[in-house]
Design an enzyme around this catalytic site. Sequence first.
Site, PDB file in Angstrom:
ATOM      1  N   SER A  50      30.613  57.407  47.748  1.00  0.00           N
ATOM      2  CA  SER A  50      29.195  57.387  47.404  1.00  0.00           C
ATOM      3  C   SER A  50      28.515  56.182  48.051  1.00  0.00           C
ATOM      4  O   SER A  50      29.175  55.322  48.646  1.00  0.00           O
ATOM      5  CB  SER A  50      29.016  57.319  45.879  1.00  0.00           C
TER       6      SER A  50
ATOM      7  N   SER B 178      27.363  40.767  49.556  1.00  0.00           N
ATOM      8  CA  SER B 178      26.063  40.950  48.908  1.00  0.00           C
ATOM      9  C   SER B 178      25.253  39.689  49.155  1.00  0.00           C
ATOM     10  O   SER B 178      25.822  38.619  49.402  1.00  0.00           O
ATOM     11  CB  SER B 178      26.250  41.168  47.407  1.00  0.00           C
TER      12      SER B 178
ATOM     13  N   TYR C  83      30.194  38.916  39.206  1.00  0.00           N
ATOM     14  CA  TYR C  83      29.955  39.602  40.477  1.00  0.00           C
ATOM     15  C   TYR C  83      29.610  38.585  41.575  1.00  0.00           C
ATOM     16  O   TYR C  83      30.155  38.643  42.679  1.00  0.00           O
ATOM     17  CB  TYR C  83      28.824  40.608  40.295  1.00  0.00           C
TER      18      TYR C  83
ATOM     19  N   LYS D 299      31.727  37.729  45.043  1.00  0.00           N
ATOM     20  CA  LYS D 299      31.111  37.838  46.370  1.00  0.00           C
ATOM     21  C   LYS D 299      31.083  36.492  47.089  1.00  0.00           C
ATOM     22  O   LYS D 299      31.218  36.435  48.317  1.00  0.00           O
ATOM     23  CB  LYS D 299      29.701  38.428  46.248  1.00  0.00           C
TER      24      LYS D 299
ATOM     25  N   THR E 263      21.144  52.870  45.979  1.00  0.00           N
ATOM     26  CA  THR E 263      22.399  53.479  45.543  1.00  0.00           C
ATOM     27  C   THR E 263      22.437  53.490  44.012  1.00  0.00           C
ATOM     28  O   THR E 263      21.502  53.034  43.355  1.00  0.00           O
ATOM     29  CB  THR E 263      23.621  52.690  46.048  1.00  0.00           C
TER      30      THR E 263
END
Length: 264
Positions: free
Chosen positions: A16, A142, A155, A159, A190
């Site tokens: 995806s 990111s 997160y 990253k 997304t």
Amino acid sequence: MKSLKNKVIWITGASSGIGRALAIALSHEKARLVLSARDINKLNSVQEICLKFTDSCMVLPFDISNKSEIEEATKNVIQTYGNIDILINNAGRSQRSLAKETDVEIDRLLMETNFFGAVTLSKSILPHMLKQKQGHIVAVSSITGKFGFPWRTGYCAAKHALQGYFEALRTELRNDNIHITIISPGRISTQISEKAITKDGQNYNILDQGQKNGMTTEACAEKIIKAIKRNKKDVLVGKTELLMVYIHKFFPWLFYHLSAKIKN
């Protein structure tokens, strides 16, 4: 720019979002593809599209946080194709929770998925790239790998680690004809926010407005492929949100003022 025709390209998180768009775009380049994620049904759907444009597209589901599954998958790819030209580490999961409310096991899970998975897979294929004296490893990070951002502590940490690791790896491989490209997407349209993990380990199930209005996955994939062809080292992909990278660097007081207003 290098041609990607007949190159063996392995994409994780290919079921995806950015990974799916990359797979379809690379099929138009006539690359030989390996598509990985956990959901075999979604992978099969992507494969069906890709095979309209390329003769070779292999589906290889596995859990990016499982070291033994990664090692077995690498053996499978080498046995099938004989080599791996390009690895795109795209698998990952975002977060929407405050640090003070989040158990450390959630942070560990985010590190496993976003950092250790990419590192483990890259290490598993590195001996093959060194043997063939060429290769290209892409790490999809990111813009939050460039600065800290609220509601995404684990997160962001993963990253940041990803950024540091692959920058260091690039310097180590500078004489081995193995290129390292770090991609830092901003807001891409997304489902990443919907699938973000919360303090309870559940899906966030809300589509951020920023994601909804973000760059399309097709446009993002096009920029990533262009970066691969040109052996770019570090690339930002997105719209006006990329300004936050420069605001953080040159006007930190303004960055902290703006980031303090983020509610989720």
